[in-house]
Design an enzyme around this catalytic site. Structure first.
Site, short mmCIF file in Angstrom:
data_model
loop_
_atom_site.label_atom_id
_atom_site.label_comp_id
_atom_site.label_asym_id
_atom_site.label_seq_id
_atom_site.Cartn_x
_atom_site.Cartn_y
_atom_site.Cartn_z
N VAL A 1 0.60 -1.33 0.10
CA VAL A 1 -0.04 -0.03 -0.12
C VAL A 1 0.85 1.31 -0.10
O VAL A 1 0.24 2.22 0.19
CB VAL A 1 -1.06 0.05 1.14
CG1 VAL A 1 -2.08 -0.97 1.03
CG2 VAL A 1 -0.48 -0.09 2.51
N ASN B 1 -5.16 0.04 7.82
CA ASN B 1 -4.53 -0.62 9.29
C ASN B 1 -2.93 -0.58 9.16
O ASN B 1 -2.48 -0.68 10.17
CB ASN B 1 -5.15 -2.10 9.59
CG ASN B 1 -4.34 -2.71 10.49
OD1 ASN B 1 -4.29 -2.46 11.63
ND2 ASN B 1 -3.28 -3.73 10.15
N SER C 1 -2.25 5.79 16.54
CA SER C 1 -1.77 5.43 17.88
C SER C 1 -1.81 6.51 19.04
O SER C 1 -1.83 7.59 18.59
CB SER C 1 -0.11 5.03 17.67
OG SER C 1 0.48 4.72 18.72
N TYR D 1 7.63 7.39 14.25
CA TYR D 1 6.49 6.85 14.50
C TYR D 1 5.39 7.82 15.02
O TYR D 1 4.11 7.84 14.56
CB TYR D 1 6.39 5.51 15.32
CG TYR D 1 5.30 4.72 15.55
CD1 TYR D 1 4.81 3.88 14.65
CD2 TYR D 1 4.62 4.80 16.86
CE1 TYR D 1 3.63 3.18 14.87
CE2 TYR D 1 3.70 3.81 17.01
CZ TYR D 1 2.94 3.18 16.22
OH TYR D 1 2.06 2.13 16.29
N ALA D 2 5.73 8.50 15.96
CA ALA D 2 4.68 9.24 16.74
C ALA D 2 4.43 10.63 15.49
O ALA D 2 3.20 10.79 15.42
CB ALA D 2 5.46 10.02 17.73
N ALA D 3 5.60 10.99 14.69
CA ALA D 3 5.05 12.13 13.59
C ALA D 3 4.15 11.48 12.64
O ALA D 3 3.13 12.10 12.52
CB ALA D 3 6.34 12.32 13.02
N LYS E 1 1.93 8.89 12.97
CA LYS E 1 0.46 8.62 13.37
C LYS E 1 0.12 10.01 13.92
O LYS E 1 -1.36 9.97 13.79
CB LYS E 1 0.89 7.72 14.88
CG LYS E 1 1.25 6.36 14.48
CD LYS E 1 0.46 5.65 13.44
CE LYS E 1 0.48 3.97 13.54
NZ LYS E 1 -0.21 3.50 12.38
N1 LIG Z 1 0.54 -3.08 18.76
C1 LIG Z 1 0.28 -2.05 19.38
O1 LIG Z 1 0.73 -1.78 20.67
C2 LIG Z 1 -0.22 -0.68 18.34
C3 LIG Z 1 -0.30 0.23 19.25
C4 LIG Z 1 -1.04 1.44 18.42
C5 LIG Z 1 -1.03 1.37 17.16
N2 LIG Z 1 -0.71 0.06 16.49
C6 LIG Z 1 -1.25 0.06 14.96
O2 LIG Z 1 -1.58 -0.90 14.59
C7 LIG Z 1 -1.56 -1.08 13.06
C8 LIG Z 1 -1.20 -2.69 12.79
O3 LIG Z 1 -1.01 -3.58 13.79
P1 LIG Z 1 -0.99 -5.11 13.57
O4 LIG Z 1 -1.09 -5.44 15.00
O5 LIG Z 1 -2.39 -5.58 12.65
O6 LIG Z 1 0.54 -5.13 12.81
P2 LIG Z 1 1.19 -6.49 12.24
O7 LIG Z 1 2.42 -5.96 12.05
O8 LIG Z 1 0.94 -7.68 12.99
O9 LIG Z 1 0.35 -6.68 10.97
C9 LIG Z 1 0.72 -5.77 10.02
C10 LIG Z 1 0.70 -6.34 8.56
O10 LIG Z 1 0.84 -5.20 7.52
C11 LIG Z 1 1.47 -5.76 6.77
N3 LIG Z 1 2.31 -4.62 6.02
C12 LIG Z 1 3.26 -3.90 6.43
N4 LIG Z 1 3.62 -3.08 5.48
C13 LIG Z 1 2.79 -3.23 4.24
C14 LIG Z 1 2.60 -2.59 3.16
N5 LIG Z 1 3.32 -1.58 2.92
N6 LIG Z 1 1.50 -2.94 2.19
C15 LIG Z 1 0.69 -3.96 2.69
N7 LIG Z 1 0.89 -4.63 3.95
C16 LIG Z 1 1.71 -4.20 4.76
C17 LIG Z 1 2.51 -6.61 7.33
O11 LIG Z 1 2.72 -7.69 6.31
C18 LIG Z 1 1.94 -7.19 8.24
O12 LIG Z 1 1.06 -8.45 7.94
C19 LIG Z 1 -0.38 -0.34 12.83
O13 LIG Z 1 -0.81 0.73 12.17
C20 LIG Z 1 0.23 -0.05 14.16
O14 LIG Z 1 0.94 1.09 14.10
C21 LIG Z 1 -0.46 -0.88 17.20
#
Ligand SMILES: NC(=O)c1ccc[n+]([C@@H]2O[C@H](COP(=O)([O-])OP(=O)(O)OC[C@H]3O[C@@H](n4cnc5c(N)ncnc54)[C@H](O)[C@@H]3O)[C@@H](O)[C@H]2O)c1
Length: 276
Positions: A83, A109, A161, A173-175, A177
């Site tokens: 993406v 996501n 986030s 990351y902060a920037a 988000k």
């Molecule tokens: N886990 C936490 O504590 C937390 C807290 C705040 C926000 N988030 C946010 O939640 C979201 C995702 O979390 P998650 O648990 O699903 O993560 P994850 O890493 O388990 O899954 C993310 C998926 O995205 C895919 N991906 C990465 N780059 C991609 C790209 N360019 N195109 C298509 N797919 C891609 C990866 O292959 C992976 O399977 C993120 O935006 C993360 O910043 C997580």
């Protein structure tokens, strides 16, 4: 997460809140064993009756989520796409429309972490994190708008986030988000008259494969930093997404739904995630 656990959630939660809708979830796989936010959201969307295009850069990860959904009797398809590329975002929207005749929900996501503070962040890492965490949302949303307009409206949900809302040591990351929240507010104003709602979810310290490498001590510190004193899961984020995607949120746009166990309310543990 075993099949039995998925199954027991199914019987408790099915209520057709997204019946008849077509959804795309980006990053619908998980980078490791367990349940990421994208995977949980895709499963909940399907349980609520949506047909779900599970998009992931790693095709096998998307396929795994599709397998779980189909195993529960839901409808889903997998697509390998990056993406951060405009052409892939357009192909993803085309795939949903060709398969199911339209698009109603886009769940942006995808996100990756950078755990470096300002002085340690190399320029190429800054660029990469901004591309994956922020530019991808612009590209995917821009690609989706014509299809959403064709359905006379829809819902876009972008995952931000709490790193955007608190002092946070992970600068790129902060920037990125925080940029997601600005993006959502801007686009919500532009698309509201066309019936498209655009909102963000700001998860707190949920336990997903993304943070697995943090280890037990950090996990405990994250739990204690919440007002509720409990750890969040990807299901918590997914339920927020179900609400924002559903018609129950028909009058909600440009907002950020904070799903964090109250971590933004407390400074008990200092600044979450800051380098110490
Ligand atoms: N886990 C936490 O504590 C937390 C807290 C705040 C926000 N988030 C946010 O939640 C979201 C995702 O979390 P998650 O648990 O699903 O993560 P994850 O890493 O388990 O899954 C993310 C998926 O995205 C895919 N991906 C990465 N780059 C991609 C790209 N360019 N195109 C298509 N797919 C891609 C990866 O292959 C992976 O399977 C993120 O935006 C993360 O910043 C997580």
């Amino acid at each position: 997460m075993c099949r039995r656990a998925f199954g027991s959630m199914l019987s408790r939660t099915m209520s057709d809140r997204l019946r008849g809708k077509v959804a795309i979830v980006t990053g619908a796989g998980s980078r490791g064993p367990g349940l990421g936010n994208g995977k949980a959201t895709a499963i909940l969307f399907a349980r609520e009756g949506a047909r779900v295009l599970c998009v992931d850069q790693v095709g096998a990860r998307a396929e795994e989520t599709v397998g779980l959904i189909r195993g529960e009797g839901g409808e889903a398809a997998a697509l390998a796409a990056d993406v951060t590329r405009a052409a892939d975002c357009e192909a993803m929207v085309r795939a949903a429309v060709e398969r199911w005749g339209g698009l109603d929900i886009l769940q942006n996501n995808v996100g990756i972490e950078s755990r470096k503070d300002l002085l340690d962040t190399p320029e190429d890492e800054w660029d990469h994190v901004l591309a994956v965490d922020l530019k991808s949302m612009f590209l995917a949303t821009r690609a989706a708008v014509p299809a959403l307009v064709a359905r006379r409206g829809g819902s876009v949900v972008c995952v931000s986030s709490v790193a955007a809302l608190r002092g946070h040591g992970r600068t790129a990351y902060a920037a990125a988000k925080a940029g997601v929240i600005g993006f959502v507010r801007s686009v919500a104003v532009q698309l509201g008259a066309r019936g498209i709602r655009v909102n963000a979810i700001a998860p707190g310290a949920v336990w997903t494969p993304m943070v697995e490498s943090l280890g037990a001590e950090a996990r405990e510190r994250r739990r204690r930093a919440t007002a509720l004193g409990t750890e969040g899961t990807a299901w918590d984020v997914g339920w927020g997404a179900v609400y924002l995607a559903s018609d129950e949120a028909r009058w909600v746009t440009g907002q950020t739904l904070v799903v964090d166990g109250g971590v933004t309310l407390t400074t008990r543990e200092g600044t979450l995630g800051a380098p110490r």
